[in-house]
Design an enzyme around this catalytic site. Structure first.
Site, mmCIF file in Angstrom:
data_model
loop_
_atom_site.group_PDB
_atom_site.id
_atom_site.type_symbol
_atom_site.label_atom_id
_atom_site.label_comp_id
_atom_site.label_asym_id
_atom_site.label_seq_id
_atom_site.Cartn_x
_atom_site.Cartn_y
_atom_site.Cartn_z
ATOM 1 N N HIS A 172 0.881 -1.170 0.000
ATOM 2 C CA HIS A 172 0.000 0.000 0.000
ATOM 3 C C HIS A 172 0.913 1.213 0.000
ATOM 4 C CE1 HIS A 172 -3.031 -2.742 2.263
ATOM 5 N NE2 HIS A 172 -3.121 -2.902 0.948
ATOM 6 N N GLU A 175 1.775 3.960 2.623
ATOM 7 C CA GLU A 175 2.376 3.457 3.860
ATOM 8 C C GLU A 175 3.875 3.228 3.610
ATOM 9 O OE1 GLU A 175 0.174 -0.084 4.769
ATOM 10 O OE2 GLU A 175 -1.754 0.881 4.352
ATOM 11 N N HIS A 284 3.766 -2.594 6.714
ATOM 12 C CA HIS A 284 2.632 -1.704 6.496
ATOM 13 C C HIS A 284 2.650 -0.642 7.588
ATOM 14 C CE1 HIS A 284 0.289 -4.397 3.664
ATOM 15 N NE2 HIS A 284 1.207 -5.225 4.117
ATOM 16 N N GLU A 365 2.875 -3.914 11.224
ATOM 17 C CA GLU A 365 2.337 -2.549 11.162
ATOM 18 C C GLU A 365 3.227 -1.665 12.025
ATOM 19 O OE1 GLU A 365 -0.374 -1.809 9.395
ATOM 20 O OE2 GLU A 365 -1.420 -3.703 9.083
#
Length: 783
Positions: A172, A175, A284, A365
């Protein structure tokens, strides 16, 4: 990003993103699932008063980014926005990040580097550290940008016995923090290697390290950077989904099929399949957590562990415990979460890695922010928080069990599978070298080794410590060409595993591909059960036949007489009671109870068939036998008794099967035919014992050459020499016995000739005397 806005975990664990495309969407709503989304993409917030409201959006295929209090955040294109408003939803648009006036022109750590700068930095490292770096393009993005991956290891151009590790970032593209962390790591590895940092040397010397810092370059080059690729697809929803339909696996197929997939996804899948990775992670932002598989096991947004739950949890904790931000995550205990327990997604990369490629993978993350945050000024702090985590997580590839799988006859590497008994999950050896690497927690394990065209092998009580991996090199015997069969016991409508035939309870009779097998009678339909072992790599464990329902049942298969390797598995994904005990040809092959931690009991052994039918039956004391699958391979006989059964249908040393009989009239009696690896029913075209003349150091050497049956374990070969045929004193110059090999001072050597046969050459103890005779002979005797 797996998800953001984690403060609303209570909402997230209540909904489920279905594994299959939705065909019955709520009236008036039309989300686009993984994509494509075209035109401007808008981030919107909508109130959700009840869980049913949220479920309606999910089932309709909207790209849910997360939930905050009583509102859901989604990405939507114009069509989806119209559908929402037409259905009566109140849509609140979240302002998009402002377009950038331009990227930083510098190529350096500590700033956000655009695609061109990142490329230049990777080229710099590859050029300036050629001893350990190579830069590759894995393929092209939608808009033709290279997907750059850098390989870091010693002797980077050679295939080597090393575990393979990968970090991937920025699927993505809004990110981008992980891209910069990967560049920092490249710098750390290259500088550490050149400065002889002991820890970095250990990694670079013993691990093949790959980094793909930017998987979505087109989205990164958009202004502002966007979540989707240039075709409007979410790349972390585009991988093949294996929660409801078995994907197969890297070894047994089907082969990777990238038709119709987004080019970035196709390139990463092909790269992963080609390199047999052991461990990886993908970066991410949007939360502070290490999310580990499964993301989806077809059960919804509930705890859905892999067979390696304890292991992947421990590895995830290694990353989070060394990262203060993750460890102190306000929303996740210790900064880790099992993916589907957070919320289920379909088409995620980490599940595909685990299920199909056998690669352990997690989603990390790194921050709750999206582009343009966290600001570039904070990148050094982010690196300081992630450096130890990235190194310590990578070091897991050096733990567990490692070794090589090779052909027992040729010594060549074999592409095979390694499975821990009780775990319906496999890892795979690299066909170029034959090396395998199975990460495990400390303990004692039973391991299974399999490969197409080879007999399986079980090695029990393999110890694993907390330090470097236990070394275990394995040689697999090729399957004899006479017979091979794999059967899965299953209901008639179940999916048949690749390479297997199905048995659905019919009486013994002709089946496909010329085989004849079945039960002593037609079994009732309720005897065959589909239990679903969790849709891992291995369909063989999902189905079964109850061998003791409505009586004790016997299964048989017509086979040529001879020796067979039989591998049996019994078990039921939904059952932990009973006692499994199954015989093959009246030999107890499988014996033990199922348990919560190991619902299958397996057995491997060899049997001899002399009546043309290999029978599988219930052993005394068994309770509730449930047979899942059977693998039968013709095994080369290792004793002359077994050899007689293959060629004469008897184990008795009588008549045409006697040691001194010569049924084909070629002058080579049975004992010698067995010793030389010949067929006693077909006359030999040449005499097996031949003279050899060698010249060396101005001298002539006399010797002999003959074939040796390498499968035979009950023979002794003695090569003798004399000066005349009538001599009463023949002297031993070379002796071979099973387990000891050739023991003598003379020069004896062997070379691979054909499966199960080595060509032996034995030279006399000294040069050939001038004007003198020399005779050699071979004596063979049974043990």
């Amino acid at each position: 990003m797996h998800g953001d806005l984690t403060a609303t975990l209570a909402w997230l664990v209540c909904f489920y993103v279905g594994a299959q495309a939705q065909t019955n969407r709520p009236a008036g709503l039309a989300g686009k699932g993984a994509g494509p989304r075209t035109g401007p993409i808008t981030e919107v917030a909508m109130a959700v008063t009840h869980h049913a409201d949220l479920e309606q959006l999910v089932q309709a295929g909207y790209d849910v980014e997360g939930v905050q209090g009583k509102q859901v955040i989604i990405y939507a294109d114009g069509d989806e926005l119209s559908s929402l408003t037409n259905a009566g939803w109140q849509v609140n648009i979240i302002p998009s990040p402002a377009a950038s006036s331009g990227w930083a022109t510098m190529k350096a750590l500590g700033t956000y580097n655009d695609y061109a700068n990142m490329t230049a930095m990777l080229e710099f490292y590859a050029t300036n550290c050629p001893a350990i770096c190579r830069l590759f393009s894995l393929g092209k993005s939608v808009q033709g940008r290279d997907l750059w991956a850098i390989k870091i290891t010693t002797n980077p151009d050679l295939a080597a016995d090393k575990p393979k590790f990968k970090y991937i970032s920025t699927m993505h593209a809004n990110e981008p923090l992980g891209t910069e962390m990967c560049l920092y790591l490249v710098d750390r590895l290259t500088s550490g290697y050149t400065s002889n940092d002991a820890r970095i040397l250990n990694l670079v010397n013993h691990v093949e390290i790959w980094l793909l810092p930017l998987m979505n370059p087109d989205g990164r080059e958009a202004n502002p950077p966007q979540r989707y690729n240039a075709n409007g697809y979410d790349l972390n929803r585009c991988f093949p989904e294996g929660s409801a339909a078995n994907l197969g696996n890297l070894l047994y197929g089907p082969a990777v099929n990238t038709n119709g997939l987004q080019p970035e996804v196709a390139a990463v899948m092909a790269w992963t399949a080609a390199h047999h990775f052991t461990l990886g992670a993908n970066y991410h932002t949007g939360a502070l957590v290490v999310n580990y598989p499964y993301d989806n096991d077809n059960m919804g947004s509930v705890f859905s562990p892999t067979p390696d739950e304890a292991l992947v949890e421990a590895m995830s904790l290694t990353y989070s415990s060394n990262n203060p931000a993750l460890w102190n995550s306000p929303d996740f205990d210790a900064g880790i979460v099992e993916g589907a327990a957070w919320y289920a997604i379909s088409g995620g990369m980490q599940d595909w890695n685990y299920r199909y490629a056998g690669c352990l993978d997690v989603t990390i993350e790194l921050s709750e922010d999206f582009w343009p945050d966290p600001p570039a000024s904070e990148l050094p702090t982010d690196w300081s928080q992630n450096e130890e985590s990235m190194l310590a997580y990578m070091e897991w590839v050096l733990k567990g069990v490692r070794g090589s799988i090779s052909d027992a006859q040729t010594g060549q590497p074999v592409a095979g599978a390694v499975r821990v008994e009780g775990y319906p999950h496999e890892v795979f050896s690299d066909p170029a070298v034959g090396d395998f690497h199975r990460i495990l927690l400390p303990g004692t394990y039973n391991l299974w080794f399999t490969a197409p065209g080879y007999m399986p092998q079980r090695i029990s009580h393999v110890p694993v410590g907390s330090g470097n991996a236990t070394r275990l090199d394995v040689q697999l015997q090729p399957v004899a060409s006479q017979f091979g069969l794999k059967v899965n016991f299953q209901p008639a409508n179940a999916t048949v595993p690749a390479g297997y035939l199905a048995d659905s309870g019919a009486a013994l009779g002709n089946r496909e591909n010329g085989y004849s097998y079945g039960w002593e009678t037609d079994l009732a339909g309720h005897n065959l059960i589909a239990g679903n072992a969790g849709c891992s790599q291995d369909l063989r464990y999902d189905t079964l036949c109850q061998m003791q329902a409505d009586g004790n049942h016997v299964w048989g298969v017509a086979v040529p007489n001879g020796r067979y390797s039989v591998h049996l598995a019994a078990g039921d994904p939904l059952n932990t009671s009973g006692w499994y005990a199954i015989m093959a040809e009246d030999m107890l092959l499988l014996n033990g109870p199922p348990s919560v931690s190991n619902r299958w009991v397996e057995g491997l052994g060899t049997v001899v068939v002399t009546n043309g039918l290999l029978a599988i039956s219930n052993a005394p004391g068994s309770i509730g036998n449930r047979i899942a699958y059977i693998e039968i391979s013709a095994a080369a006989p290792t004793t002359i008794t077994q050899w007689r059964a293959v060629f004469f249908g008897t184990t008795n040393n009588l008549g045409i099967a006697a040691d001194n009989a010569d049924p084909n009239g070629d002058g080579i009696p049975n004992l010698l035919a067995y010793a030389f690896g010949l067929d006693p029913t077909t006359p030999a075209s040449n005499q097996p014992l031949t003279p050899v003349i060698r010249s060396s150091n101005n001298a002539t050497w006399f010797g002999c050459s003959f074939p040796r049956n390498t499968n035979a374990t009950d023979l002794t070969f003695v090569v003798q020499a004399a000066s005349s045929l009538s001599s009463q004193t023949w002297s031993n110059i070379a002796v071979y016995s099973a387990g000891s090999g050739w023991t003598s001072a003379s020069r004896a050597s062997e070379a691979y000739s054909s499966p199960g046969v080595a060509q032996v050459t034995v030279l006399d103890t000294g040069p050939l005397p001038v004007n003198a005779s020399r005779f050699l002979r071979v004596q063979v005797s049974g043990l």
